[in-house]
Design a protein around this motif. Structure first.
Motif, mmCIF file in Angstrom:
data_model
loop_
_atom_site.group_PDB
_atom_site.id
_atom_site.type_symbol
_atom_site.label_atom_id
_atom_site.label_comp_id
_atom_site.label_asym_id
_atom_site.label_seq_id
_atom_site.Cartn_x
_atom_site.Cartn_y
_atom_site.Cartn_z
ATOM 1 N N SER A 1 0.826 -1.204 0.000
ATOM 2 C CA SER A 1 0.000 0.000 0.000
ATOM 3 C C SER A 1 0.858 1.250 0.000
ATOM 4 O O SER A 1 0.393 2.316 -0.382
ATOM 5 N N ALA A 2 2.123 1.138 0.439
ATOM 6 C CA ALA A 2 2.940 2.337 0.579
ATOM 7 C C ALA A 2 3.830 2.586 -0.629
ATOM 8 O O ALA A 2 4.181 3.722 -0.906
ATOM 9 N N LEU A 3 4.178 1.522 -1.369
ATOM 10 C CA LEU A 3 5.103 1.687 -2.488
ATOM 11 C C LEU A 3 4.454 2.455 -3.635
ATOM 12 O O LEU A 3 3.239 2.439 -3.775
ATOM 13 N N PRO A 4 5.263 3.118 -4.462
ATOM 14 C CA PRO A 4 4.689 3.736 -5.663
ATOM 15 C C PRO A 4 4.106 2.666 -6.581
ATOM 16 O O PRO A 4 4.479 1.500 -6.511
ATOM 17 N N LEU A 5 3.187 3.103 -7.429
ATOM 18 C CA LEU A 5 2.348 2.184 -8.196
ATOM 19 C C LEU A 5 3.136 1.125 -8.960
ATOM 20 O O LEU A 5 2.780 -0.050 -8.962
ATOM 21 N N ARG A 6 4.244 1.533 -9.593
ATOM 22 C CA ARG A 6 4.981 0.578 -10.432
ATOM 23 C C ARG A 6 5.511 -0.589 -9.638
ATOM 24 O O ARG A 6 5.293 -1.749 -9.977
ATOM 25 N N SER A 7 6.217 -0.271 -8.548
ATOM 26 C CA SER A 7 6.810 -1.354 -7.767
ATOM 27 C C SER A 7 5.730 -2.145 -7.040
ATOM 28 O O SER A 7 5.870 -3.352 -6.843
ATOM 29 N N SER A 8 4.640 -1.453 -6.637
ATOM 30 C CA SER A 8 3.611 -2.193 -5.910
ATOM 31 C C SER A 8 2.885 -3.162 -6.839
ATOM 32 O O SER A 8 2.465 -4.236 -6.427
ATOM 33 N N ASN A 9 2.774 -2.792 -8.126
ATOM 34 C CA ASN A 9 2.159 -3.722 -9.072
ATOM 35 C C ASN A 9 2.995 -4.982 -9.225
ATOM 36 O O ASN A 9 2.467 -6.093 -9.258
ATOM 37 N N LEU A 10 4.298 -4.808 -9.299
ATOM 38 C CA LEU A 10 5.200 -5.957 -9.418
ATOM 39 C C LEU A 10 5.072 -6.848 -8.188
ATOM 40 O O LEU A 10 4.953 -8.077 -8.280
ATOM 41 N N LEU A 11 5.072 -6.198 -7.029
ATOM 42 C CA LEU A 11 4.962 -6.955 -5.783
ATOM 43 C C LEU A 11 3.631 -7.698 -5.717
ATOM 44 O O LEU A 11 3.553 -8.840 -5.261
ATOM 45 N N MET A 12 2.586 -7.021 -6.230
ATOM 46 C CA MET A 12 1.267 -7.642 -6.217
ATOM 47 C C MET A 12 1.261 -8.901 -7.078
ATOM 48 O O MET A 12 0.657 -9.921 -6.711
ATOM 49 N N ILE A 13 1.965 -8.855 -8.202
ATOM 50 C CA ILE A 13 2.048 -10.042 -9.055
ATOM 51 C C ILE A 13 2.738 -11.171 -8.288
ATOM 52 O O ILE A 13 2.300 -12.325 -8.328
ATOM 53 N N LEU A 14 3.781 -10.822 -7.548
ATOM 54 C CA LEU A 14 4.477 -11.840 -6.767
ATOM 55 C C LEU A 14 3.558 -12.433 -5.699
ATOM 56 O O LEU A 14 3.601 -13.633 -5.417
ATOM 57 N N VAL A 15 2.728 -11.560 -5.112
ATOM 58 C CA VAL A 15 1.801 -12.060 -4.093
ATOM 59 C C VAL A 15 0.783 -13.012 -4.721
ATOM 60 O O VAL A 15 0.423 -14.041 -4.149
ATOM 61 N N LEU A 16 0.353 -12.664 -5.936
ATOM 62 C CA LEU A 16 -0.696 -13.464 -6.576
ATOM 63 C C LEU A 16 -0.130 -14.703 -7.278
ATOM 64 O O LEU A 16 -0.887 -15.584 -7.665
ATOM 65 N N LEU A 17 1.187 -14.736 -7.446
ATOM 66 C CA LEU A 17 1.807 -15.839 -8.177
ATOM 67 C C LEU A 17 1.357 -17.214 -7.680
ATOM 68 O O LEU A 17 1.038 -18.091 -8.491
ATOM 69 N N PRO A 18 1.318 -17.427 -6.362
ATOM 70 C CA PRO A 18 0.885 -18.745 -5.881
ATOM 71 C C PRO A 18 -0.488 -19.159 -6.403
ATOM 72 O O PRO A 18 -0.752 -20.339 -6.600
ATOM 73 N N PHE A 19 -1.361 -18.142 -6.661
ATOM 74 C CA PHE A 19 -2.696 -18.466 -7.158
ATOM 75 C C PHE A 19 -2.651 -19.121 -8.528
ATOM 76 O O PHE A 19 -3.553 -19.819 -8.929
ATOM 77 N N TRP A 20 -1.599 -18.807 -9.284
ATOM 78 C CA TRP A 20 -1.534 -19.284 -10.662
ATOM 79 C C TRP A 20 -0.793 -20.607 -10.774
ATOM 80 O O TRP A 20 -0.621 -21.135 -11.856
ATOM 81 N N THR A 21 -0.287 -21.077 -9.649
ATOM 82 C CA THR A 21 0.420 -22.346 -9.660
ATOM 83 C C THR A 21 -0.490 -23.380 -9.027
ATOM 84 O O THR A 21 -1.210 -23.085 -8.092
#
Lengths: 364, 421
Positions: free
Chosen positions: B227-247
């Protein structure tokens, strides 16, 4: 400012850059004496809020030093600066009651329970919200929340209070009322106030001095009336109040006066403010209410203008004219129940005094 | 709200009562809305609600005794199970008739295995009786013949079990799920060494709490960062968080097996660096540790997402305000930021807890024996032991436990404090 207990603030060649490529604040030097109400006024992106945030301690200065009562505070964390602050959207803690919000700064300072209650009560009474202590911020109207935010910023007796566009979220009527309230609180307490706004009326009504920001630089720092009467450059003239522009070229300079030939060939006398030499391009600045229809031949400047539009506003009539090739030339005529009727399309003679016409830097 | 004065009924222009006209106008809209959701509603009812209700119903249903031995059940109504004597000849006559039909239809073994859940040995009693019944003298008397065939028919306990389970509905499965049983002396707990379900329920709750807490501890800082990171880096982090969902879940769980086993990557690394000795390799899988680690990993996104969505709405000016008012970093966090994230914590915790309390596949794969959940036991009863009644009873208890916890949570935190986005 009878009982001054404010703090002195000094910005010493402060610069700020966020990305290392552009300067948001370019070499700011500013002295704020104790007890002054200083407003930083400017359009968005002019660097005024950044200056405030550096003073509050939320943004580090890239270069330069800020002093609070002659003490450098660059390395003092925000919570040790003892500066009260009112935020744009109040930032009242939603999970606490009004009284708890007010008690918060006292609690973290370890003030005793009894003294806390006493101070909270006094602060609430100061903003006429004595009966609202047990309410949640969400149960208050915008104006009441605003007052609570002001009370919270003052309850721990800071010497300096910062206000970041505190009235931006209120409607016009409430905003005007709050302007007076804040001004009176400042007069009673004598604290130093640094107030940031983009609303020029707000700045003119409340401040002892106004610093007009643009492009990271203070364009002019002076009292409200000076700002209006004697703008130092075209930006200030344009930003504060209404202004008629006439572009031209300096043809003659006589001490503090100069003669300007505007683009349609008319020659006008003006007060030399921000022009250097004969031949310079210049923009003449003229307030709409200083232009007269009842002209006498002794007036410094007399020109013919064609009336393009009349707007009836009750206390005055706005007349849009074409003067010297500028068809956005506005004249305000006081409504005195005159016999003489103006009509669209009519060509009339208007005039103004030399001192009301300022020759400033040219606007492209 | 009401605009009607003393008995006066508001009417429309053509004289109809206003309320009737309003209801009529609204009904059409309601019907249209209902028609829109009807396909999904019917689908859910048919494929989800109906099977679950049917399955849960099996936890109390017990028609098998009455269906297989109808005459015996009627005859047994006269018999007093506390009398201490075996029923008289009339009951055995009925039993003979019923068994003859049951053997013909081969339903007696099913009844045997059903009653065997309640008292072991009955299954073989029925099998044996089924085999011997053809040789019986049809003229009777049957009592002696049955007792000759298997002396269990001469014991009071057998008849007590039959009588106890002759009603159409039984609390037996639920008692079993509570590690209790119905005996001649009423309801009592099973012998200590046979109690397993309450212990399993306890372990399920304990492990679920442990998983929820570790998800919270790991997820909170990540959600804050998001929630605190700027949009670009937070989007990347969000993908990492969601990665387990895709496996695939199985892939992830198997990966933990590779990592955590005693000859696995982590143990090998620790031995290589000399932190542990080769003999002292850590046991991190096929036990509770394995279950907690793997399930925390799998359920972490369910904690992070609600936390993130709540934290994103908290303006940074609150913490700034707290600091300007004199609070240090910790006080600003604990007194101002943290209380505002409680709705997110509540939502995440409820989500993770409810998901983990019913989790099956991961404990099955990495839980060994000490890390399995009650749901593994339910699955065992549904698919291996085929004791569907007990499985249904355990499932119902699990459902009730979740609902009770939900109500408790509502009382403490307030359900409208839960924010998912």
């Amino acid at each position: 400012m009878a009982n001054t207990r404010g703090a002195a603030v000094k910005y010493d060649s402060v610069q700020k850059s966020y990305d290392g490529e552009t300067l948001v604040v370019k070499n700011l030097n500013l002295d704020i004496p104790p007890g002054e109400f200083l407003t930083m006024l400017g359009p968005s992106g002019s660097g005024k809020t950044t200056c405030l945030m550096m003073l509050a301690g939320f943004e580090p200065a890239t270069h330069g030093e800020i002093y609070l009562n002659d003490r450098p505070i660059n390395n003092v964390p925000p919570h040790k600066r003892g500066i009260g602050m009112v935020f744009q959207n109040y930032a009242l803690f939603p999970h606490m009651t009004v009284a708890e919000n007010l008690a918060f700064p006292l609690q973290v300072r370890g003030v005793g329970k009894a003294e806390q209650q006493d101070k909270v009560k006094r602060a609430l009474e100061m903003v006429e919200l004595g009966a609202f202590g047990n309410r949640r911020p969400a149960q208050l109207s915008g104006g009441q929340q605003q007052r609570v935010a002001v009370a919270r910023a003052l309850v721990f007796d800071p010497e300096l209070v910062l206000m970041d566009e505190p009235l931006g979220a209120l409607d016009k009527q409430l905003r005007e009322q709050m302007q007076y309230e804040i001004k009176h609180i400042h007069e009673n307490l004598g604290v130093t106030v640094v107030y940031v706004t983009h609303d020029q009326t707000e700045a003119l009504t409340m401040s002892d001095r106004v610093a007009v920001f643009n492009d990271g630089v203070i364009q002019q720092l002076s009292t409200p009336d000076d700002l209006y009467e004697d703008p130092q450059n075209s930006f200030v003239a344009q930003f504060i109040g209404e202004n008629n522009k006439l572009n031209g070229k300096v043809v003659e300079i006589n001490g503090s006066e100069c003669l300007v030939e505007i683009d349609d060939g008319t020659k006008l006398k003006a007060d030399k403010v921000n022009v250097a030499a004969v031949g310079d391009r210049t923009t003449l600045s003229l307030r709409p209410e200083r232009v007269e229809f009842d002209t006498v031949d002794t007036m410094d400047n007399l020109v013919n203008g064609r009336i393009e539009e009349l707007i009836y506003l009750g206390d005055h009539i706005r007349v849009r004219m074409n003067v010297g090739g500028n068809d956005e030339f506005i004249v305000k005529v006081r409504n005195r129940g005159e016999k003489r009727k103006l009509a669209v399309g009519e060509t009339v003679r208007v005039g103004w005094a030399l001192n009301d016409c300022k020759a400033l830097d040219a606007v492209v | 709200m009401s605009d009607t004065h003393a008995g006066e009924v508001l009417t429309t222009q053509d004289g109809k009562p206003l309320k009737v006209a309003l209801a009529k106008a609204l009904r059409r809209e309601k019907l249209r809305a209902l028609a829109l959701i009807a396909p999904l509603l019917i689908f859910v009812l048919l494929t989800f609600v109906a099977p679950i209700v049917d399955m849960l119903f099996r936890s109390v249903e017990n028609g098998i005794v009455e269906e297989t031995l109808p005459k015996t059940v009627v005859a047994l109504q006269e018999w007093d199970p506390t009398s201490g004597t075996v029923p008289d000849e009339a009951v055995f006559v009925a039993l003979y008739d019923d068994m003859a039909v049951a053997v013909e239809e081969k339903t007696h073994t099913r009844l045997g295995s059903r009653l065997n859940y309640e008292a072991s040995g009955i299954s073989s009693l029925f099998r044996k009786t089924g085999r011997g019944i053809k040789r019986m003298d049809e003229a009777g008397p049957f009592k002696e013949q049955f007792i000759d065939l298997d002396k269990d028919w001469g014991t009071v306990e057998t008849w007590q079990v039959l009588k106890r389970f002759s009603p159409r509905y039984t609390p037996g499965y639920f008692l079993n799920a509570f590690d209790a049983q119905q005996t001649a002396n009423g309801i009592e707990l099973k012998p200590e060494d046979e109690r397993i379900y309450m212990y399993l329920f306890g372990r399920t709750l304990f492990l679920s709490v442990a998983i929820t807490v570790s998800c919270l501890l790991l997820g909170y800082p990540i959600a804050y960062l998001l929630s605190a990171l700027p949009l670009r880096s937070s989007n990347l982090l969000m993908i990492l968080v969601l990665l387990p969902f895709w496996t695939s879940l199985l892939v992830r769980t198997s990966a933990w097996k590779v990592l955590l086993q005693q000859q696995g990557v982590i143990n090998d690394f620790l031995v290589w660096t000399g932190i542990i000795s080769d003999a002292g390799r850590l046991v991190m899988i096929n036990n509770q540790t394995g279950t907690i680690i793997a399930m925390t990993h799998i359920l972490l996104p369910f904690m992070i997402l609600p936390l993130y969505s709540v934290m994103k709405t908290i303006s940074p000016s609150y913490v700034r305000a707290a600091k300007s008012l004199g609070a240090n970093d910790w006080t600003a966090f604990w007194r101002v930021y943290f209380p505002q994230t409680i709705p997110g914590i509540g939502a995440g915790a409820v989500l993770v807890f409810i998901l983990s309390i019913g989790y099956y596949i991961t404990p099955e794969l990495v839980g060994g024996t000490s890390g399995i959940f009650i749901s593994n036991r339910i699955a065992y009863h549904i698919s291996s032991s085929l004791n569907w009644g007990l499985g249904a009873a355990l499932g119902t208890l699990l459902l009730v436990a979740v609902l009770v916890l939900f109500v408790v949570y509502d009382k403490i935190v307030g359900i409208d404090n839960v924010k998912l986005g």
